[in-house]
Write an enzyme that holds these catalytic residues in place. Structure first.
Site, PDB file in Angstrom:
ATOM      1  N   ALA A 133       0.836  -1.208   0.000  1.00  0.00           N
ATOM      2  CA  ALA A 133       0.000   0.000   0.000  1.00  0.00           C
ATOM      3  C   ALA A 133       0.864   1.249   0.000  1.00  0.00           C
ATOM      4  CB  ALA A 133      -0.896   0.003   1.243  1.00  0.00           C
ATOM      5  N   GLU A 190      -2.690 -12.582  -3.772  1.00  0.00           N
ATOM      6  CA  GLU A 190      -3.957 -12.439  -4.506  1.00  0.00           C
ATOM      7  C   GLU A 190      -4.180 -10.970  -4.816  1.00  0.00           C
ATOM      8  OE1 GLU A 190      -4.701 -14.337  -1.419  1.00  0.00           O
ATOM      9  OE2 GLU A 190      -4.730 -16.293  -2.384  1.00  0.00           O
ATOM     10  N   ASN A 232      -7.637  -4.576 -10.508  1.00  0.00           N
ATOM     11  CA  ASN A 232      -6.536  -3.741 -10.016  1.00  0.00           C
ATOM     12  C   ASN A 232      -5.362  -3.788 -11.003  1.00  0.00           C
ATOM     13  OD1 ASN A 232      -4.800  -2.225  -8.494  1.00  0.00           O
ATOM     14  ND2 ASN A 232      -5.104  -3.362  -6.587  1.00  0.00           N
ATOM     15  N   TYR A 247       3.200  -6.203 -10.355  1.00  0.00           N
ATOM     16  CA  TYR A 247       3.646  -7.572 -10.047  1.00  0.00           C
ATOM     17  C   TYR A 247       4.251  -8.254 -11.277  1.00  0.00           C
ATOM     18  CZ  TYR A 247       0.981  -6.827  -5.764  1.00  0.00           C
ATOM     19  OH  TYR A 247       0.516  -6.306  -4.588  1.00  0.00           O
TER      20      TYR A 247
HETATM   21  C1  LIG Z   1      -0.559  -0.790  -6.358  1.00  0.00           C
HETATM   22  C2  LIG Z   1       0.308   0.257  -5.661  1.00  0.00           C
HETATM   23  C3  LIG Z   1       0.982  -0.374  -4.446  1.00  0.00           C
HETATM   24  C4  LIG Z   1       1.393   0.729  -6.662  1.00  0.00           C
HETATM   25  O1  LIG Z   1       2.237   1.640  -5.991  1.00  0.00           O
HETATM   26  P1  LIG Z   1       2.908   2.891  -6.737  1.00  0.00           P
HETATM   27  O2  LIG Z   1       3.886   3.486  -5.805  1.00  0.00           O
HETATM   28  O3  LIG Z   1       1.868   3.772  -7.301  1.00  0.00           O
HETATM   29  O4  LIG Z   1       3.629   2.156  -7.943  1.00  0.00           O
HETATM   30  P2  LIG Z   1       5.004   2.596  -8.645  1.00  0.00           P
HETATM   31  O5  LIG Z   1       5.025   4.064  -8.860  1.00  0.00           O
HETATM   32  O6  LIG Z   1       6.141   1.993  -7.913  1.00  0.00           O
HETATM   33  O7  LIG Z   1       4.835   1.881 -10.060  1.00  0.00           O
HETATM   34  C5  LIG Z   1       5.635   0.776 -10.458  1.00  0.00           C
HETATM   35  C6  LIG Z   1       4.997   0.103 -11.632  1.00  0.00           C
HETATM   36  O8  LIG Z   1       3.711  -0.404 -11.266  1.00  0.00           O
HETATM   37  C7  LIG Z   1       2.786  -0.250 -12.353  1.00  0.00           C
HETATM   38  N1  LIG Z   1       1.718   0.677 -11.937  1.00  0.00           N
HETATM   39  C8  LIG Z   1       1.562   1.202 -10.700  1.00  0.00           C
HETATM   40  N2  LIG Z   1       0.433   1.923 -10.644  1.00  0.00           N
HETATM   41  C9  LIG Z   1      -0.124   1.855 -11.869  1.00  0.00           C
HETATM   42  C10 LIG Z   1      -1.316   2.387 -12.447  1.00  0.00           C
HETATM   43  N3  LIG Z   1      -2.151   3.160 -11.738  1.00  0.00           N
HETATM   44  N4  LIG Z   1      -1.592   2.104 -13.732  1.00  0.00           N
HETATM   45  C11 LIG Z   1      -0.763   1.332 -14.466  1.00  0.00           C
HETATM   46  N5  LIG Z   1       0.398   0.807 -13.977  1.00  0.00           N
HETATM   47  C12 LIG Z   1       0.695   1.051 -12.704  1.00  0.00           C
HETATM   48  C13 LIG Z   1       3.605   0.291 -13.516  1.00  0.00           C
HETATM   49  O9  LIG Z   1       4.117  -0.824 -14.208  1.00  0.00           O
HETATM   50  C14 LIG Z   1       4.723   1.008 -12.801  1.00  0.00           C
HETATM   51  O10 LIG Z   1       5.884   1.110 -13.561  1.00  0.00           O
HETATM   52  P3  LIG Z   1       6.174   2.461 -14.409  1.00  0.00           P
HETATM   53  O11 LIG Z   1       6.169   3.579 -13.401  1.00  0.00           O
HETATM   54  O12 LIG Z   1       7.510   2.211 -15.004  1.00  0.00           O
HETATM   55  O13 LIG Z   1       5.046   2.592 -15.378  1.00  0.00           O
HETATM   56  C15 LIG Z   1      -0.524   1.507  -5.275  1.00  0.00           C
HETATM   57  O14 LIG Z   1      -1.270   1.928  -6.394  1.00  0.00           O
HETATM   58  C16 LIG Z   1      -1.496   1.267  -4.114  1.00  0.00           C
HETATM   59  O15 LIG Z   1      -1.122   1.353  -2.935  1.00  0.00           O
HETATM   60  N6  LIG Z   1      -2.774   0.985  -4.440  1.00  0.00           N
HETATM   61  C17 LIG Z   1      -3.809   0.800  -3.410  1.00  0.00           C
HETATM   62  C18 LIG Z   1      -3.605  -0.469  -2.638  1.00  0.00           C
HETATM   63  C19 LIG Z   1      -3.491  -1.675  -3.550  1.00  0.00           C
HETATM   64  O16 LIG Z   1      -4.263  -1.842  -4.483  1.00  0.00           O
HETATM   65  N7  LIG Z   1      -2.478  -2.528  -3.266  1.00  0.00           N
HETATM   66  C20 LIG Z   1      -2.263  -3.762  -3.994  1.00  0.00           C
HETATM   67  C21 LIG Z   1      -3.086  -4.835  -3.402  1.00  0.00           C
HETATM   68  S1  LIG Z   1      -2.745  -6.393  -4.154  1.00  0.00           S
END
Ligand SMILES: CC(C)(COP(=O)(O)OP(=O)(O)OC[C@H]1O[C@@H](n2cnc3c(N)ncnc32)[C@H](O)[C@@H]1OP(=O)(O)O)[C@@H](O)C(=O)NCCC(=O)NCCS
Length: 175
Positions: free
Chosen positions: A78, A111, A116, A123
């Site tokens: 998160a 999971e 998402n 991943y």
């Molecule tokens: C999923 C989550 C952890 C990603 O964290 P983040 O800090 O935004 O991700 P990053 O900036 O490190 O992104 C790394 C890669 O993830 C992918 N990515 C992350 N968010 C994305 C989005 N909104 N759309 C498309 N790709 C995405 C891309 O491949 C990205 O690489 P890039 O920057 O070279 O395009 C964040 O959106 C989050 O906390 N979401 C809410 C909670 C959640 O859904 N957790 C996962 C539960 S399984």
């Protein structure tokens, strides 16, 4: 360019109010204060946080896995919505996989909601493969979960991946 001064460290009971608040913002309250207390107390649970370090430390992101036999079950990943898309999610996922590798675990699994797409893309970037689907896994809306696995994290060749990913995350976030 990321201008935040960031620090990655294990989460402790001292961080619990911030952990619960971040859970609420990111998941709408998936785990309670008591659940996190149990997780923090458990020897089979690895909880890491990324903090911004100004005058005081602020928790921006957190990740967790359970050690189950030779597997790392990733249960939480998160990032505070105000700090998403800045590389923190990938820094955290890298750190969880590095911790699992250091512990000699063989594979990682998790999971994720089929809707998402951002998380799934993250991943897949780290080599996770879809192994199956759990129908109506999420009780709030009956959504299916994808089951993802990353095998071979104990193998010598995985070190090369870790080194490559470390370079990638340093370019964007952690020093
Ligand atoms: C999923 C989550 C952890 C990603 O964290 P983040 O800090 O935004 O991700 P990053 O900036 O490190 O992104 C790394 C890669 O993830 C992918 N990515 C992350 N968010 C994305 C989005 N909104 N759309 C498309 N790709 C995405 C891309 O491949 C990205 O690489 P890039 O920057 O070279 O395009 C964040 O959106 C989050 O906390 N979401 C809410 C909670 C959640 O859904 N957790 C996962 C539960 S399984």
């Amino acid at each position: 360019m990321n201008t935040l001064n960031l620090k990655l460290k294990p989460l402790t009971i001292k961080n619990i109010d911030e952990i619960v608040a971040l859970d609420k913002i990111c998941f709408g309250g998936l785990w309670s204060w008591e659940t996190y207390q149990r997780e923090l107390d458990s020897p089979n649970c690895e909880l890491l946080g990324i903090f911004s370090c100004g005058n005081s430390e602020v928790l921006l992101a957190m990740g967790c896995f359970w050690l189950i036999l030779e597997e790392a079950h990733i249960t939480i990943l998160a990032v505070n919505p105000q700090h998403q898309r800045q590389g923190l999610g990938q820094a955290l996922l890298y750190s969880l996989l590095k911790a699992a590798n250091d512990l000699g675990l063989e594979r990682a699994t998790l999971e994720v909601r089929i809707s998402n797409l951002g998380a799934i893309s993250l991943y897949k970037k780290f080599g996770f493969k879809t192994a199956g689907r759990r129908s109506k896994y999420y009780q709030d809306n009956g959504e299916d979960a994808l089951i993802l696995w990353l095998n071979g994290i104990h193998k010598p060749e995985f070190q090369a991946n870790l080194t490559q990913w470390y370079g990638m995350i340093c370019d964007r976030t952690l020093p």
